[in-house]
Design an enzyme around this catalytic site. Structure first.
Site, PDB file in Angstrom:
ATOM      1  N   ARG A  60     -46.891 -17.615   9.579  1.00 52.14           N
ATOM      2  CA  ARG A  60     -45.633 -18.180  10.086  1.00 52.14           C
ATOM      3  C   ARG A  60     -44.446 -17.351   9.585  1.00 52.14           C
ATOM      4  O   ARG A  60     -43.520 -17.056  10.338  1.00 52.14           O
ATOM      5  CB  ARG A  60     -45.483 -19.634   9.638  1.00 52.14           C
ATOM      6  CG  ARG A  60     -46.451 -20.580  10.298  1.00 52.14           C
ATOM      7  CD  ARG A  60     -46.114 -22.024   9.980  1.00 52.14           C
ATOM      8  NE  ARG A  60     -44.798 -22.384  10.476  1.00 52.14           N
ATOM      9  CZ  ARG A  60     -44.158 -23.515  10.194  1.00 52.14           C
ATOM     10  NH1 ARG A  60     -44.722 -24.392   9.406  1.00 52.14           N
ATOM     11  NH2 ARG A  60     -42.966 -23.776  10.683  1.00 52.14           N
ATOM     12  N   THR A 114     -33.844 -24.503  -1.131  1.00 53.11           N
ATOM     13  CA  THR A 114     -35.095 -24.797  -0.415  1.00 53.11           C
ATOM     14  C   THR A 114     -36.029 -25.712  -1.215  1.00 53.11           C
ATOM     15  O   THR A 114     -35.969 -25.754  -2.440  1.00 53.11           O
ATOM     16  CB  THR A 114     -35.831 -23.468  -0.081  1.00 53.11           C
ATOM     17  OG1 THR A 114     -35.990 -22.716  -1.278  1.00 53.11           O
ATOM     18  CG2 THR A 114     -35.071 -22.665   0.945  1.00 53.11           C
ATOM     19  N   PRO A 115     -36.930 -26.415  -0.494  1.00 53.38           N
ATOM     20  CA  PRO A 115     -37.873 -27.350  -1.136  1.00 53.38           C
ATOM     21  C   PRO A 115     -39.194 -26.661  -1.475  1.00 53.38           C
ATOM     22  O   PRO A 115     -39.377 -25.472  -1.194  1.00 53.38           O
ATOM     23  CB  PRO A 115     -38.084 -28.394  -0.052  1.00 53.38           C
ATOM     24  CG  PRO A 115     -38.027 -27.604   1.205  1.00 53.38           C
ATOM     25  CD  PRO A 115     -37.058 -26.478   0.975  1.00 53.38           C
ATOM     26  N   HIS A 148     -43.234 -25.660   1.644  1.00 54.68           N
ATOM     27  CA  HIS A 148     -43.716 -24.392   2.207  1.00 54.68           C
ATOM     28  C   HIS A 148     -43.020 -23.318   1.377  1.00 54.68           C
ATOM     29  O   HIS A 148     -41.926 -22.867   1.726  1.00 54.68           O
ATOM     30  CB  HIS A 148     -43.325 -24.247   3.679  1.00 54.68           C
ATOM     31  CG  HIS A 148     -44.111 -25.096   4.618  1.00 54.68           C
ATOM     32  ND1 HIS A 148     -45.443 -24.882   4.884  1.00 54.68           N
ATOM     33  CD2 HIS A 148     -43.760 -26.148   5.370  1.00 54.68           C
ATOM     34  CE1 HIS A 148     -45.875 -25.768   5.756  1.00 54.68           C
ATOM     35  NE2 HIS A 148     -44.874 -26.564   6.064  1.00 54.68           N
ATOM     36  N   GLU A 197     -37.726 -25.306  -8.086  1.00 52.75           N
ATOM     37  CA  GLU A 197     -38.276 -25.019  -9.417  1.00 52.75           C
ATOM     38  C   GLU A 197     -39.787 -25.250  -9.420  1.00 52.75           C
ATOM     39  O   GLU A 197     -40.482 -24.770 -10.304  1.00 52.75           O
ATOM     40  CB  GLU A 197     -37.633 -25.919 -10.491  1.00 52.75           C
ATOM     41  CG  GLU A 197     -36.304 -25.424 -11.025  1.00 52.75           C
ATOM     42  CD  GLU A 197     -35.152 -25.597 -10.055  1.00 52.75           C
ATOM     43  OE1 GLU A 197     -35.281 -26.423  -9.120  1.00 52.75           O
ATOM     44  OE2 GLU A 197     -34.131 -24.904 -10.210  1.00 52.75           O
ATOM     45  N   GLU A 217     -31.384 -30.150   6.435  1.00 53.33           N
ATOM     46  CA  GLU A 217     -32.697 -30.438   7.052  1.00 53.33           C
ATOM     47  C   GLU A 217     -33.433 -31.341   6.068  1.00 53.33           C
ATOM     48  O   GLU A 217     -33.908 -30.882   5.034  1.00 53.33           O
ATOM     49  CB  GLU A 217     -33.478 -29.140   7.289  1.00 53.33           C
ATOM     50  CG  GLU A 217     -32.844 -28.188   8.290  1.00 53.33           C
ATOM     51  CD  GLU A 217     -32.847 -28.708   9.718  1.00 53.33           C
ATOM     52  OE1 GLU A 217     -33.534 -29.712   9.995  1.00 53.33           O
ATOM     53  OE2 GLU A 217     -32.149 -28.115  10.547  1.00 53.33           O
ATOM     54  N   ARG A 267     -45.521 -31.912   5.000  1.00 54.04           N
ATOM     55  CA  ARG A 267     -44.648 -31.229   5.948  1.00 54.04           C
ATOM     56  C   ARG A 267     -43.607 -32.263   6.317  1.00 54.04           C
ATOM     57  O   ARG A 267     -43.932 -33.438   6.485  1.00 54.04           O
ATOM     58  CB  ARG A 267     -45.402 -30.827   7.223  1.00 54.04           C
ATOM     59  CG  ARG A 267     -46.552 -29.911   6.951  1.00 54.04           C
ATOM     60  CD  ARG A 267     -47.393 -29.726   8.181  1.00 54.04           C
ATOM     61  NE  ARG A 267     -46.693 -28.916   9.174  1.00 54.04           N
ATOM     62  CZ  ARG A 267     -47.254 -28.493  10.290  1.00 54.04           C
ATOM     63  NH1 ARG A 267     -48.501 -28.798  10.565  1.00 54.04           N
ATOM     64  NH2 ARG A 267     -46.577 -27.774  11.149  1.00 54.04           N
ATOM     65  N   GLU A 294     -40.345 -42.339   3.408  1.00 58.39           N
ATOM     66  CA  GLU A 294     -41.170 -41.149   3.628  1.00 58.39           C
ATOM     67  C   GLU A 294     -42.299 -41.105   2.598  1.00 58.39           C
ATOM     68  O   GLU A 294     -42.053 -41.201   1.406  1.00 58.39           O
ATOM     69  CB  GLU A 294     -40.304 -39.898   3.482  1.00 58.39           C
ATOM     70  CG  GLU A 294     -41.063 -38.619   3.727  1.00 58.39           C
ATOM     71  CD  GLU A 294     -40.183 -37.382   3.576  1.00 58.39           C
ATOM     72  OE1 GLU A 294     -39.404 -37.320   2.621  1.00 58.39           O
ATOM     73  OE2 GLU A 294     -40.303 -36.485   4.434  1.00 58.39           O
TER      74      GLU A 294
HETATM   75  P1  NAD Z   1     -35.654 -32.053  -3.213  1.00 57.91           P
HETATM   76  O1  NAD Z   1     -34.504 -32.609  -2.458  1.00 57.91           O
HETATM   77  O2  NAD Z   1     -36.102 -32.724  -4.440  1.00 57.91           O
HETATM   78  O3  NAD Z   1     -35.317 -30.547  -3.650  1.00 57.91           O
HETATM   79  C1  NAD Z   1     -34.923 -29.564  -2.696  1.00 57.91           C
HETATM   80  C2  NAD Z   1     -34.081 -28.511  -3.402  1.00 57.91           C
HETATM   81  O4  NAD Z   1     -32.853 -29.098  -3.845  1.00 57.91           O
HETATM   82  C3  NAD Z   1     -34.743 -27.904  -4.638  1.00 57.91           C
HETATM   83  O5  NAD Z   1     -34.503 -26.524  -4.659  1.00 57.91           O
HETATM   84  C4  NAD Z   1     -34.009 -28.607  -5.775  1.00 57.91           C
HETATM   85  O6  NAD Z   1     -33.989 -27.864  -6.973  1.00 57.91           O
HETATM   86  C5  NAD Z   1     -32.603 -28.718  -5.189  1.00 57.91           C
HETATM   87  N1  NAD Z   1     -31.744 -29.731  -5.817  1.00 57.91           N
HETATM   88  C6  NAD Z   1     -32.120 -30.802  -6.549  1.00 57.91           C
HETATM   89  N2  NAD Z   1     -31.015 -31.488  -6.956  1.00 57.91           N
HETATM   90  C7  NAD Z   1     -29.945 -30.838  -6.453  1.00 57.91           C
HETATM   91  C8  NAD Z   1     -28.537 -31.063  -6.508  1.00 57.91           C
HETATM   92  N3  NAD Z   1     -28.008 -32.088  -7.192  1.00 57.91           N
HETATM   93  N4  NAD Z   1     -27.716 -30.207  -5.866  1.00 57.91           N
HETATM   94  C9  NAD Z   1     -28.219 -29.166  -5.174  1.00 57.91           C
HETATM   95  N5  NAD Z   1     -29.547 -28.903  -5.087  1.00 57.91           N
HETATM   96  C10 NAD Z   1     -30.399 -29.721  -5.721  1.00 57.91           C
HETATM   97  O7  NAD Z   1     -36.841 -31.906  -2.140  1.00 57.91           O
HETATM   98  P2  NAD Z   1     -38.345 -31.465  -2.412  1.00 57.91           P
HETATM   99  O8  NAD Z   1     -39.027 -32.583  -3.118  1.00 57.91           O
HETATM  100  O9  NAD Z   1     -38.394 -30.090  -2.971  1.00 57.91           O
HETATM  101  O10 NAD Z   1     -38.893 -31.335  -0.898  1.00 57.91           O
HETATM  102  C11 NAD Z   1     -39.447 -32.389  -0.183  1.00 57.91           C
HETATM  103  C12 NAD Z   1     -38.460 -32.968   0.783  1.00 57.91           C
HETATM  104  O11 NAD Z   1     -37.976 -31.959   1.662  1.00 57.91           O
HETATM  105  C13 NAD Z   1     -39.080 -34.018   1.676  1.00 57.91           C
HETATM  106  O12 NAD Z   1     -38.207 -35.108   1.788  1.00 57.91           O
HETATM  107  C14 NAD Z   1     -39.224 -33.302   3.008  1.00 57.91           C
HETATM  108  O13 NAD Z   1     -39.270 -34.146   4.124  1.00 57.91           O
HETATM  109  C15 NAD Z   1     -38.028 -32.428   3.005  1.00 57.91           C
HETATM  110  N6  NAD Z   1     -38.178 -31.330   3.959  1.00 57.91           N
HETATM  111  C16 NAD Z   1     -37.418 -31.323   5.110  1.00 57.91           C
HETATM  112  C17 NAD Z   1     -37.594 -30.309   6.052  1.00 57.91           C
HETATM  113  C18 NAD Z   1     -36.801 -30.262   7.331  1.00 57.91           C
HETATM  114  O14 NAD Z   1     -36.763 -29.217   7.938  1.00 57.91           O
HETATM  115  N7  NAD Z   1     -36.191 -31.339   7.761  1.00 57.91           N
HETATM  116  C19 NAD Z   1     -38.527 -29.304   5.811  1.00 57.91           C
HETATM  117  C20 NAD Z   1     -39.272 -29.353   4.640  1.00 57.91           C
HETATM  118  C21 NAD Z   1     -39.085 -30.363   3.709  1.00 57.91           C
END
Ligand code: NAD
Length: 507
Positions: free
Chosen positions: A135, A182-183, A186, A211, A281, A314, A409
């Site tokens: 991808r 980014t999360p 992926h 992280e 997103e 996902r 979710e």
């Molecule tokens: P998360 O929100 O915990 O973390 C995402 C990113 O945000 C990480 O890099 C984290 O370090 C950073 N972050 C954390 N606190 C922050 C703050 N106060 N300010 C700025 N950045 C901060 O998400 P996750 O657990 O890594 O990922 C899972 C989530 O992502 C799920 O809810 C999933 O549905 C969503 N997701 C959405 C899409 C989409 O395209 N809609 C795609 C993939 C994942």
């Protein structure tokens, strides 16, 4: 508690919780040379950061050390912003194309190494990690192709009674600086979906990856430098949230924050970013809606693929299987049989279909919402057992509509089945959550399909496909709590990472 301590101190023996025996040998390639941990650094405009602060990345499967990252603080965050704004060599369209294309070629060459790294740090099955590199390849290819196109428009001004003999022409210009957050789910594809469009637009970008999965992201940044990207165009920072991510979000020298992650963090960013573009997103709770006229084989396959691929992690995974009551019994029986094929175990084993979720707390959360649903009257038909971060693909039926796993979710391999009466009921049930990312509808009736396309409050409706289906350059993104309706996907993201300037001339 004792069990948790044991897990933290003692590597879990590589057991497979499958009903089938794994006979294929584990993947040969490991992170680092000879399987040793990798020691990577954050980069400020191409310069490796050296600080005392280190992040350890452990395998979600057996807790072994996969690598370390030297972390940034507020000083390095500020230096990255300044280096990007100072600028350097501006790449023309062909040069941007070349950087992205060379990165694509590097990715092909080092595909196995990157796939192993994704799998090791995230716990995703190696087969999923290999798929993800494919991808990412496509993202780089499409972004490189876009560099060679100009989407400028020409507006003739003599087209109304008050018109003039002039032309208005549009140009796309880069932003001063963007931030990409980014999360984990992926580790490569989420990152490349932001970095490649930024580079295609000529916009410098500071990446703040998760992280939980930083090693793959840093490797991608190194590929881009190796491919000739001027260092000021890209920095990658990890460190304390208050010193890195939050500083970047509120820095008024930055034009854009492009964020993918959870709803809670996304809404926090929206409230603190100030006067800048924000792309969000966020999470999803996507339904697969199966009508009584559906092909049963297809419905069963899509439900399994949608629920369990990528360990169910996902944003567009099938989180709710909605089945018309008249076929619910038959479907459920067939689906349970199909779900048995999704064996879980050692992520490095090529025979493993489903790896771990990202960490043990995530698996415990999924176990708990399952228990709560059972207490409300649901029945587990398959799976449900957990060991550390490894959770068996779990099929649950008779799940009440107000169960936590349905309303919120559930980011993992859970497959809750709910019945619906008719199309009105299916649409109401589907639209009843706070999310609006994507959806899949399985039907052979075109009229019904069109009704769902018109009436589902989501960013995407895929007929006879999983909600997650897309090509990497098509528009992608959700509404409601899933996002602000601003799309990503390579072409739309390039629009976000740039702005349009118009000029007019006498004609
Ligand atoms: P998360 O929100 O915990 O973390 C995402 C990113 O945000 C990480 O890099 C984290 O370090 C950073 N972050 C954390 N606190 C922050 C703050 N106060 N300010 C700025 N950045 C901060 O998400 P996750 O657990 O890594 O990922 C899972 C989530 O992502 C799920 O809810 C999933 O549905 C969503 N997701 C959405 C899409 C989409 O395209 N809609 C795609 C993939 C994942």
């Amino acid at each position: 508690m004792t069990f948790l301590i044991l897990l933290l101190t003692e590597p879990i023996k590589p057991v497979t919780m499958s009903t089938q025996e794994n006979t294929i040998a584990p993947a040969a390639i490991e992170p680092g040379q000879n399987g040793k941990p990798l020691h990577l650094h954050c980069y400020v405009a191409g310069r490796k950061i050296n600080t005392e602060n280190k992040l350890s990345v452990n395998s979600p499967y057996d807790r072994r050390l996969i690598g370390t990252v030297t972390l940034a603080g507020i000083k390095e965050t500020n230096e990255a912003v300044e280096a990007a704004l100072k600028g350097g060599k501006t790449l023309n369209r062909y040069e941007r194309y070349s950087v992205l294309d060379k990165t694509r070629q590097l990715l092909i060459k080092r595909k196995e190494e990157i796939a192993s790294l994704i799998s090791a740090e995230s716990g995703l099955a190696i087969r999923e990690a290999r798929y993800e590199t494919g991808r990412a390849h496509d993202v780089l290819m499409f972004a490189a192709m876009e560099c060679l196109k100009d989407d400028g428009q020409v507006f003739s001004c003599d087209i109304s009674p008050s018109g003039k003999s002039r032309k208005i022409i549009t140009l796309r210009e880069p932003l001063k600086l963007a931030v990409a957050i980014t999360p984990f789910n992926h580790p490569l594809n989420q990152v490349v979906h932001k970095i490649a469009p930024a580079i295609a637009s000529g916009t410098p970008v500071i990446l703040k990856p998760s992280e939980k999965t930083p090693l793959t992201a840093i490797r991608l940044v190194e590929f881009l430098y190796e491919a000739g990207l001027p260092p000021y165009m890209l920095s990658v920072l990890l460190g304390p949230t208050s010193e890195v991510a939050e500083q970047l979000v509120k820095d008024n020298r930055i034009d854009l924050v492009s964020f993918t992650g959870s709803v809670a963090v996304g809404k926090h960013i929206a409230s603190t970013a100030g006067y800048k573009k924000v792309i969000l997103e966020l999470g999803g709770n996507d339904p697969l809606i199966i009508l009584e006229d559906a092909s049963m084989d297809l419905a069963v396959t899509l439900a399994a693929e949608g629920s369990f691929r990528n360990s169910g992690q996902r944003c567009t995974a099938v989180k709710r299987i909605l089945v018309q009551e008249s076929i619910r019994e038959v479907f459920t029986k067939r689906f349970v049989e199909k779900a048995k094929e999704y064996t879980c175990g050692d992520p490095a084993d090529p025979a493993t279909v489903v790896g771990t979720v990202i960490d043990e707390p995530a698996a415990i959360y999924l176990e708990e919402v399952t228990k709560k649903a059972v207490a409300q009257g649901a029945t587990i038909l398959l799976g449900g057992r957990r060991k550390g971060a490894l959770l068996e693909p779990t099929v649950i039926t008779d799940v009440p509509r107000n169960a936590q796993m349905i309303v919120e979710e559930s980011f993992g391999p859970l497959a809750p089945i709910l019945g619906f009466k008719d199309i009105d009921d299916a649409i109401a049930l589907s639209n009843a959550t706070a999310f609006g990312l994507s959806s899949g509808v399985v039907t052979n009736n075109m009229e019904h399909a069109i009704r769902f396309v018109k009436e589902l409050k989501v960013g995407t409706v895929n007929i006879n496909e999983v909600p997650g289906y897309r090509v990497e350059n098509s528009p992608f993104g959700g509404i409601k709590d899933s996002g602000l309706g601003i799309k990503e996907g390579v072409i739309e993201a390039i629009k976000c990472f740039s702005f349009i300037k118009t000029f007019s001339i006498p004609w």
